[in-house]
Design a protein around this motif. Structure first.
Motif, PDB file in Angstrom:
ATOM      1  N   GLU A 103       0.825  -1.207   0.000  1.00 20.86           N
ATOM      2  CA  GLU A 103       0.000   0.000   0.000  1.00 20.86           C
ATOM      3  C   GLU A 103       0.860   1.258   0.000  1.00 20.86           C
ATOM      4  OE1 GLU A 103      -2.522  -0.431   3.377  1.00 20.86           O
ATOM      5  OE2 GLU A 103      -3.344  -2.351   2.680  1.00 20.86           O
ATOM      6  N   ALA A 104       1.984   1.203   0.732  1.00 25.51           N
ATOM      7  CA  ALA A 104       2.889   2.356   0.759  1.00 25.51           C
ATOM      8  C   ALA A 104       3.475   2.609  -0.629  1.00 25.51           C
ATOM      9  CB  ALA A 104       4.009   2.120   1.776  1.00 25.51           C
ATOM     10  N   VAL A 105       3.816   1.543  -1.336  1.00 24.43           N
ATOM     11  CA  VAL A 105       4.356   1.689  -2.693  1.00 24.43           C
ATOM     12  C   VAL A 105       3.303   2.278  -3.616  1.00 24.43           C
ATOM     13  CG1 VAL A 105       5.189   0.418  -4.703  1.00 24.43           C
ATOM     14  CG2 VAL A 105       6.056  -0.140  -2.434  1.00 24.43           C
ATOM     15  N   ILE A 106       2.069   1.777  -3.525  1.00 23.82           N
ATOM     16  CA  ILE A 106       0.988   2.300  -4.376  1.00 23.82           C
ATOM     17  C   ILE A 106       0.747   3.774  -4.078  1.00 23.82           C
ATOM     18  CG2 ILE A 106      -1.477   2.125  -4.890  1.00 23.82           C
ATOM     19  CD1 ILE A 106      -1.244  -0.886  -4.346  1.00 23.82           C
ATOM     20  N   ASN A 107       0.762   4.115  -2.799  1.00 20.84           N
ATOM     21  CA  ASN A 107       0.547   5.524  -2.433  1.00 20.84           C
ATOM     22  C   ASN A 107       1.652   6.420  -2.971  1.00 20.84           C
ATOM     23  OD1 ASN A 107      -1.928   5.616  -0.979  1.00 20.84           O
ATOM     24  ND2 ASN A 107      -0.947   4.618   0.763  1.00 20.84           N
ATOM     25  N   SER A 108       2.906   5.982  -2.803  1.00 22.57           N
ATOM     26  CA  SER A 108       4.032   6.828  -3.229  1.00 22.57           C
ATOM     27  C   SER A 108       4.180   6.859  -4.736  1.00 22.57           C
ATOM     28  CB  SER A 108       5.333   6.320  -2.589  1.00 22.57           C
ATOM     29  OG  SER A 108       5.606   4.995  -3.002  1.00 22.57           O
ATOM     30  N   ALA A 109       3.927   5.726  -5.399  1.00 24.76           N
ATOM     31  CA  ALA A 109       4.149   5.647  -6.842  1.00 24.76           C
ATOM     32  C   ALA A 109       2.945   6.106  -7.665  1.00 24.76           C
ATOM     33  CB  ALA A 109       4.518   4.212  -7.237  1.00 24.76           C
ATOM     34  N   LEU A 110       1.759   6.071  -7.076  1.00 23.99           N
ATOM     35  CA  LEU A 110       0.557   6.395  -7.849  1.00 23.99           C
ATOM     36  C   LEU A 110      -0.200   7.579  -7.264  1.00 23.99           C
ATOM     37  CD1 LEU A 110      -1.364   5.613 -10.144  1.00 23.99           C
ATOM     38  CD2 LEU A 110      -2.526   4.081  -8.551  1.00 23.99           C
ATOM     39  N   ILE A 111      -0.680   7.422  -6.046  1.00 22.63           N
ATOM     40  CA  ILE A 111      -1.543   8.447  -5.463  1.00 22.63           C
ATOM     41  C   ILE A 111      -0.791   9.765  -5.290  1.00 22.63           C
ATOM     42  CG2 ILE A 111      -3.104   9.003  -3.588  1.00 22.63           C
ATOM     43  CD1 ILE A 111      -3.922   6.582  -5.275  1.00 22.63           C
ATOM     44  N   GLU A 112       0.389   9.702  -4.639  1.00 19.17           N
ATOM     45  CA  GLU A 112       1.150  10.931  -4.389  1.00 19.17           C
ATOM     46  C   GLU A 112       1.655  11.551  -5.684  1.00 19.17           C
ATOM     47  OE1 GLU A 112       4.187  10.013  -1.596  1.00 19.17           O
ATOM     48  OE2 GLU A 112       2.779   9.423   0.004  1.00 19.17           O
ATOM     49  N   LYS A 113       2.064  10.705  -6.630  1.00 13.12           N
ATOM     50  CA  LYS A 113       2.514  11.232  -7.919  1.00 13.12           C
ATOM     51  C   LYS A 113       1.362  11.909  -8.653  1.00 13.12           C
ATOM     52  CE  LYS A 113       6.791   9.811  -7.794  1.00 13.12           C
ATOM     53  NZ  LYS A 113       7.914  10.774  -7.736  1.00 13.12           N
ATOM     54  N   LEU A 114       0.162  11.362  -8.517  1.00 17.00           N
ATOM     55  CA  LEU A 114      -1.010  11.950  -9.159  1.00 17.00           C
ATOM     56  C   LEU A 114      -1.357  13.301  -8.555  1.00 17.00           C
ATOM     57  CD1 LEU A 114      -3.317  11.472 -11.214  1.00 17.00           C
ATOM     58  CD2 LEU A 114      -4.606  10.384  -9.378  1.00 17.00           C
ATOM     59  N   ALA A 115      -1.084  13.469  -7.258  1.00 16.48           N
ATOM     60  CA  ALA A 115      -1.445  14.714  -6.580  1.00 16.48           C
ATOM     61  C   ALA A 115      -0.386  15.804  -6.729  1.00 16.48           C
ATOM     62  CB  ALA A 115      -1.683  14.436  -5.095  1.00 16.48           C
ATOM     63  N   GLU A 116       0.821  15.448  -7.172  1.00 17.06           N
ATOM     64  CA  GLU A 116       1.904  16.437  -7.228  1.00 17.06           C
ATOM     65  C   GLU A 116       1.662  17.552  -8.248  1.00 17.06           C
ATOM     66  OE1 GLU A 116       5.574  14.470  -7.836  1.00 17.06           O
ATOM     67  OE2 GLU A 116       5.681  13.629  -5.808  1.00 17.06           O
ATOM     68  N   PRO A 117       1.396  17.255  -9.520  1.00 12.91           N
ATOM     69  CA  PRO A 117       1.273  18.351 -10.496  1.00 12.91           C
ATOM     70  C   PRO A 117      -0.083  19.041 -10.408  1.00 12.91           C
ATOM     71  CG  PRO A 117       0.885  16.258 -11.575  1.00 12.91           C
ATOM     72  CD  PRO A 117       1.234  15.945 -10.149  1.00 12.91           C
ATOM     73  N   GLU A 118      -0.145  20.235 -10.971  1.00 15.24           N
ATOM     74  CA  GLU A 118      -1.444  20.921 -11.094  1.00 15.24           C
ATOM     75  C   GLU A 118      -2.300  20.180 -12.100  1.00 15.24           C
ATOM     76  OE1 GLU A 118      -0.276  24.862 -12.268  1.00 15.24           O
ATOM     77  OE2 GLU A 118      -0.364  25.606 -10.199  1.00 15.24           O
ATOM     78  N   TRP A 119      -3.573  20.034 -11.788  1.00  9.79           N
ATOM     79  CA  TRP A 119      -4.475  19.321 -12.674  1.00  9.79           C
ATOM     80  C   TRP A 119      -4.994  20.192 -13.813  1.00  9.79           C
ATOM     81  CZ3 TRP A 119      -8.182  15.822  -9.317  1.00  9.79           C
ATOM     82  CH2 TRP A 119      -7.429  14.810  -8.733  1.00  9.79           C
ATOM     83  N   GLY A 120      -5.103  21.494 -13.571  1.00 14.06           N
ATOM     84  CA  GLY A 120      -5.734  22.362 -14.560  1.00 14.06           C
ATOM     85  C   GLY A 120      -5.025  22.378 -15.910  1.00 14.06           C
ATOM     86  N   PRO A 121      -3.752  22.793 -15.995  1.00 14.41           N
ATOM     87  CA  PRO A 121      -3.071  22.875 -17.291  1.00 14.41           C
ATOM     88  C   PRO A 121      -3.052  21.564 -18.073  1.00 14.41           C
ATOM     89  CG  PRO A 121      -1.865  24.120 -15.642  1.00 14.41           C
ATOM     90  CD  PRO A 121      -2.956  23.401 -14.916  1.00 14.41           C
ATOM     91  N   PRO A 122      -2.719  20.406 -17.464  1.00 12.05           N
ATOM     92  CA  PRO A 122      -2.760  19.173 -18.250  1.00 12.05           C
ATOM     93  C   PRO A 122      -4.162  18.857 -18.765  1.00 12.05           C
ATOM     94  CG  PRO A 122      -1.501  18.850 -16.222  1.00 12.05           C
ATOM     95  CD  PRO A 122      -2.184  20.173 -16.106  1.00 12.05           C
ATOM     96  N   ALA A 123      -5.173  19.094 -17.901  1.00 17.15           N
ATOM     97  CA  ALA A 123      -6.548  18.833 -18.334  1.00 17.15           C
ATOM     98  C   ALA A 123      -6.933  19.763 -19.479  1.00 17.15           C
ATOM     99  CB  ALA A 123      -7.506  19.011 -17.160  1.00 17.15           C
ATOM    100  N   GLY A 124      -6.487  21.019 -19.404  1.00 16.94           N
ATOM    101  CA  GLY A 124      -6.783  21.967 -20.486  1.00 16.94           C
ATOM    102  C   GLY A 124      -6.112  21.555 -21.786  1.00 16.94           C
TER     103      GLY A 124
END
Length: 442
Positions: free
Chosen positions: A180-201
């Motif tokens: 779970e720690a690996v999934i959090n660090s490799a997926l969840i935390e990585k997903l939360a790091e960048p701003e969502w707006g510009p990539p989504a735009g």
């Protein structure tokens, strides 16, 4: 016992370790064999000494002594000397003869560490050198044997079964918390790091440019028309709730019917006309949204607020445990089931790859080159570490125990040296005495 003495004992116990050996039953049998061979060698030495003493007794008596007594005495004397010399040599390997600390005795006990280093160097130079290992690996023709083995369907099933067992055991051995720690660090935390707006735009802008947003607009138009078709009752109810008390009910029904028909006509026109103004407005909205997501700081900030709410939600907190439970369960089921697609593919690929190895000489040569290269790399880079295990292990052995175990392993054979020393010494003494007798007489 003082503190200093306790410390010395603990250090000594850390530096020494038990010498590995056979089972107690085998060790007991070897000790019995060693005692028996020692008894035979010692018995022969004693026999030579007794014969010598008897001959000397006969020679010292008055009167003429038979000639053969001199020959027998010379043989017994030389055999006794040879037996004693070899007894000293064999004993000096393991202990001090008769407890006397004669120089260069108890060799194994005193020189254990040096012997370990010498053995380590010998193994490294003669067995773990790159040219020898690569030659042996090349002579083994591993690719040919591997191809022949893998090409058999039954062996493909074995590979599939063992690979499945290994994978399932590895997955079971993984701590869920670590996964779970690996999934959090490799997926969840990585997903939360960048701003969502510009990539989504940028993604939305690309979809619009490629025309991939049109199906969304079309589906939205059809959905609105479908909803409008079923909205007559809702429109009538809303108008009834909001009509003045004094307004007649039939007027409300007329207005509701008019509103419903106008809504149907509008949504139908939107659904059927790709260039309808409403659709154009949706397209303009999507285009502006793509631009704002990339460049409007307020829009970007709003998206970040949404991201923070989403990533901090309980649903996201349960993602890692849910993903791991689902993934691990699926993998274990797939690797444990002989009829699963994964197991079938492993078996098929094994047979297919084995057939390719048999048919493709280039592939065999390439694999052989890789195997010999890996063997040479390991020999060049890790031979000192491997041979170092020998010297380090011997260094940790207790000297007395190591000497005892080594004697137990080879002592029986060394007793033949004592026997040979006694016998060969006797024959040599007899030969020397015979030559002397022939040359000079009695």
């Amino acid at each position: 016992m003082g503190k200093h003495q306790t410390s010395d004992l603990s250090v000594a116990s850390e530096k020494t370790s038990a010498v590995p050996g056979p089972s107690p039953e085998v060790e007991a049998q070897r000790r019995r064999d060693l005692r028996r061979h020692k008894a035979v060698a010692t018995g022969l030495l004693i026999f030579a000494a007794v014969v010598y003493l008897l001959c000397r007794f006969v020679e010292t008596r008055e009167g003429e002594t038979a000639t053969w007594v001199g020959f027998l005495r010379a043989a017994a004397e030389a055999g006794m000397i040879g037996g004693l010399a070899d007894w000293f040599a064999v004993t000096a390997l393991f202990r001090y003869p008769m407890g006397l600390k004669i120089p260069h005795t108890a060799i194994i006990r005193r020189k254990k560490d040096q012997l370990g280093e010498a053995l380590s160097g010998f193994v490294g130079e003669n067995f773990l050198n790159a040219p020898l290992i690569t030659e042996k690996v090349r002579q083994a023709k591993i690719p040919d044997r591997l191809g022949e083995w893998l090409s058999q369907p039954s062996n493909g099933e074995k590979v599939s079964r063992e690979a499945g067992k290994l994978t399932a055991n590895v997955i079971r051995a993984i701590d869920p918390k670590d996964a779970e720690a690996v999934i959090n660090s490799a997926l969840i935390e990585k997903l939360a790091e960048p701003e969502w707006g510009p990539p989504a735009g940028r993604l939305l802008e690309q979809l619009i440019a490629e025309g991939k947003a049109e199906p969304v607009v079309q589906e939205l138009s059809v959905w609105l028309h479908r909803k409008a078709l079923g909205s007559e009752e809702l429109i009538t109810r809303l108008l009834n709730e909001r009509r003045p008390i004094w307004a007649p009910k039939f007027i409300n029904e007329l207005v509701g019917d008019k509103v419903y028909r106008e809504l149907i006509q509008f949504t139908e026109a939107v659904a059927e006309d790709p260039d309808h103004e409403a659709r154009q407005a949706v397209r303009r909205f999507l285009g502006q949204l793509a631009t704002d997501l990339q460049h409007d700081s307020k829009m970007i900030a709003r998206v970040e607020e949404v991201k923070a709410d989403v990533m901090g939600s309980e649903a996201i907190a349960r993602v890692a445990p849910t993903v791991w439970v689902s993934a691990s369960t699926s993998l274990i089921d797939a690797t444990s089931n002989p009829e699963s697609i994964l197991r079938r593919k492993i078996a098929e690929l094994s047979v297919t790859w084995g057939g390719r190895l048999l048919d493709d000489a280039g592939l065999r040569a390439s694999l052989d080159k890789r195997i010999t290269g890996a063997a040479a790399f390991l020999a060049d880079n890790y031979a000192p570490e491997v041979t170092g295990i020998i010297s380090e292990t011997i260094e940790r052995w207790d000297a007395d125990e190591a000497s005892d175990k080594i004697e137990l392993m080879v002592g029986k054979d060394l007793q033949y040296i004592r026997l040979n020393g006694t016998i060969v010494g006797a024959l040599a003494g007899l030969a020397i005495y015979t030559v002397s007798h022939l040359m000079f007489g009695a």
